[in-house]
Design a protein around this motif. Sequence first.
Motif, short mmCIF file in Angstrom:
data_model
loop_
_atom_site.label_atom_id
_atom_site.label_comp_id
_atom_site.label_asym_id
_atom_site.label_seq_id
_atom_site.Cartn_x
_atom_site.Cartn_y
_atom_site.Cartn_z
N THR A 117 0.78 -1.01 0.00
CA THR A 117 -0.06 -0.05 0.00
C THR A 117 0.85 1.27 0.11
OG1 THR A 117 -1.72 -1.08 1.07
CG2 THR A 117 -1.81 1.20 1.12
N THR A 118 0.54 2.34 -0.99
CA THR A 118 1.47 3.27 -1.13
C THR A 118 0.64 4.46 -1.26
OG1 THR A 118 3.20 1.81 -2.22
CG2 THR A 118 3.53 4.14 -2.34
N LYS A 119 1.00 5.58 -0.63
CA LYS A 119 0.45 6.90 -1.09
C LYS A 119 1.13 7.53 -1.91
CE LYS A 119 -0.74 11.39 0.99
NZ LYS A 119 -0.42 12.32 2.56
N ILE A 120 0.57 8.41 -2.80
CA ILE A 120 1.23 8.98 -4.10
C ILE A 120 0.65 10.69 -3.99
CG2 ILE A 120 1.57 9.21 -6.56
CD1 ILE A 120 -0.29 6.46 -5.37
N ASP A 121 1.41 11.57 -3.61
CA ASP A 121 1.25 12.92 -3.50
C ASP A 121 1.10 13.54 -4.67
OD1 ASP A 121 1.06 12.90 -0.60
OD2 ASP A 121 3.29 13.48 -0.32
N LEU A 122 0.39 14.67 -4.83
CA LEU A 122 0.13 15.22 -6.34
C LEU A 122 1.46 15.68 -6.80
CD1 LEU A 122 -1.54 16.37 -8.72
CD2 LEU A 122 -1.69 18.19 -7.41
N GLU A 123 2.25 16.22 -5.98
CA GLU A 123 3.52 16.65 -6.23
C GLU A 123 4.54 15.54 -6.82
OE1 GLU A 123 3.36 17.42 -1.77
OE2 GLU A 123 1.92 17.60 -3.61
N LYS A 124 4.31 14.39 -6.14
CA LYS A 124 5.23 13.24 -6.59
C LYS A 124 4.78 12.37 -7.65
CE LYS A 124 6.77 13.06 -1.63
NZ LYS A 124 6.90 12.14 -0.69
N ALA A 125 3.55 12.72 -8.22
CA ALA A 125 3.10 12.04 -9.59
C ALA A 125 4.21 12.45 -10.62
CB ALA A 125 1.64 12.34 -9.78
N THR A 126 4.30 11.70 -11.51
CA THR A 126 4.97 12.08 -12.68
C THR A 126 4.16 12.68 -13.76
OG1 THR A 126 5.95 9.72 -12.44
CG2 THR A 126 6.36 10.77 -14.78
N PRO A 127 4.77 14.22 -14.15
CA PRO A 127 3.89 14.96 -15.02
C PRO A 127 4.46 14.71 -16.32
CG PRO A 127 5.61 16.18 -13.93
CD PRO A 127 5.53 14.78 -13.50
N ASN A 128 3.58 15.00 -17.09
CA ASN A 128 3.77 15.05 -18.67
C ASN A 128 2.94 16.05 -19.53
OD1 ASN A 128 4.62 14.45 -21.06
ND2 ASN A 128 3.53 12.44 -21.39
N HIS A 129 3.72 17.18 -19.83
CA HIS A 129 2.95 18.33 -20.46
C HIS A 129 2.67 18.12 -21.82
CE1 HIS A 129 3.84 20.21 -16.38
NE2 HIS A 129 4.98 19.94 -16.54
N LEU A 130 1.56 18.29 -22.24
CA LEU A 130 1.16 17.72 -23.91
C LEU A 130 0.29 19.05 -24.20
CD1 LEU A 130 0.42 14.04 -23.48
CD2 LEU A 130 2.59 14.95 -24.25
N GLY A 131 0.27 18.92 -25.67
CA GLY A 131 -0.64 20.02 -26.29
C GLY A 131 -0.35 21.31 -26.66
N SER A 132 -1.18 22.05 -27.12
CA SER A 132 -0.38 23.46 -27.70
C SER A 132 -1.92 24.60 -27.53
CB SER A 132 -0.13 23.59 -28.71
OG SER A 132 -1.11 23.12 -29.90
N LYS A 133 -1.70 25.89 -27.34
CA LYS A 133 -2.97 26.68 -27.29
C LYS A 133 -3.61 26.60 -28.62
CE LYS A 133 -1.18 30.02 -24.11
NZ LYS A 133 -0.77 31.47 -23.81
N GLU A 134 -2.53 26.40 -29.84
CA GLU A 134 -3.27 26.58 -31.30
C GLU A 134 -4.33 25.37 -31.36
OE1 GLU A 134 0.31 28.89 -30.92
OE2 GLU A 134 0.00 26.70 -30.47
N ALA A 135 -4.12 24.22 -30.71
CA ALA A 135 -5.07 22.99 -30.89
C ALA A 135 -5.92 22.95 -29.75
CB ALA A 135 -4.04 21.69 -30.69
N CYS A 136 -6.01 23.90 -28.68
CA CYS A 136 -6.93 23.97 -27.63
C CYS A 136 -6.73 22.70 -26.75
CB CYS A 136 -8.55 24.08 -28.07
SG CYS A 136 -8.79 25.78 -29.06
N ASN A 137 -5.64 22.35 -26.70
CA ASN A 137 -5.53 20.86 -25.51
C ASN A 137 -4.43 21.23 -24.64
OD1 ASN A 137 -3.59 20.57 -27.77
ND2 ASN A 137 -4.00 18.61 -28.37
N GLU A 138 -4.02 22.31 -24.16
CA GLU A 138 -2.64 22.20 -23.59
C GLU A 138 -3.11 21.68 -22.00
OE1 GLU A 138 0.30 25.68 -23.29
OE2 GLU A 138 -1.73 26.65 -23.12
N ARG A 139 -2.30 20.51 -21.89
CA ARG A 139 -2.72 19.90 -20.59
C ARG A 139 -1.54 19.24 -20.08
NH1 ARG A 139 -3.08 17.15 -25.06
NH2 ARG A 139 -2.94 14.83 -25.42
N THR A 140 -1.78 18.84 -18.67
CA THR A 140 -0.82 17.98 -18.12
C THR A 140 -1.27 16.81 -17.47
OG1 THR A 140 0.03 20.10 -17.20
CG2 THR A 140 0.91 18.19 -16.12
N ILE A 141 -0.68 15.66 -17.83
CA ILE A 141 -1.08 14.41 -17.48
C ILE A 141 -0.13 13.92 -16.25
CG2 ILE A 141 -1.28 11.91 -17.90
CD1 ILE A 141 -1.43 12.81 -21.01
N TYR A 142 -0.83 13.70 -15.17
CA TYR A 142 0.04 13.15 -13.90
C TYR A 142 -0.30 11.63 -13.69
CZ TYR A 142 0.12 18.05 -12.60
OH TYR A 142 0.55 19.33 -12.35
#
Length: 276
Positions: free
Chosen positions: A137-162
């Motif tokens: 059993t393991t707790k994962i804080d948001l700040e310790k989750a692996t972030p992946n920044h994707l998308g662009s303003k032009e495509a209206c899909n700027e997002r971060t996947i944790y």
Amino acid sequence: MDIRHATNPIDVKRLTTPELRERFLIEDLFQAGKLSMVYTHYDRMVIGGAVPLQESIELDDADTLKTDYFLERREVGFINIGGPAVIEADGERYELNKLDALYVGKGTKKVLLSSKDQNNPAKLYFCSALAHAVLPTTKIDLEKATPNHLGSKEACNERTIYQYIHAGAVQSCQLMLGVTILKEGSIWNTMPAHIHDRRMEAYLYFDLKEDARVFHFMGEPSETRHLVVSNEQGVISPNWSIHSGAGTSNYSFIWAMAGENYTFTDMEAVKMDQLR
């Protein structure tokens, strides 16, 4: 526990809007003082929500699962989307703020869900998959989750996947779980679309305003359908279906997968000119 049987893609083409919603949309997951669960026959995932108030809520449904306790043959991942939460797993106490997560492994006999403040109750979303091994059993804080920044303003899909539960972070048997947060001004997720035939997926859309909606696209790439989804509603996505969405504003969603493969690289991309 609400039971949802699997539906093949040929039959889905003939479904009316109410029938499509009945099979794939999950409403009313977060009811005050209650535990709500859906059992889908797609990879036998259990999708649930709990809003504990004065009393703790135990994770349990022996009548449906036919086991001595919920995690006898299962694992589960929780994410809190409400006020501060407390989860006790066989007496071990874990505190979760908003968007903190907890993986609880197979063999844990008693899981209790609580709110630290009933005036600001926790909203605990969870997905549970079958498990073949005992993992910690393991707790994962948001700040310790692996972030992946994707998308662009032009495509209206700027997002971060944790990414919380996956091979590169907290290990599980087959469950993968994470959060995608769209930036203000972005509305699209997972487009261009894809499918992964060896895994099903579940979505929970949240942080939507009361009058906002997400149009969730599903179905075979050659014949798509859509569901109109409100705040804190979930969607069951079969292995043969695309899973993409566009909102009337930005939003966040929790994604969880279970199935045969334990990788993000088995996706089959769908080109835009293939969508119908």
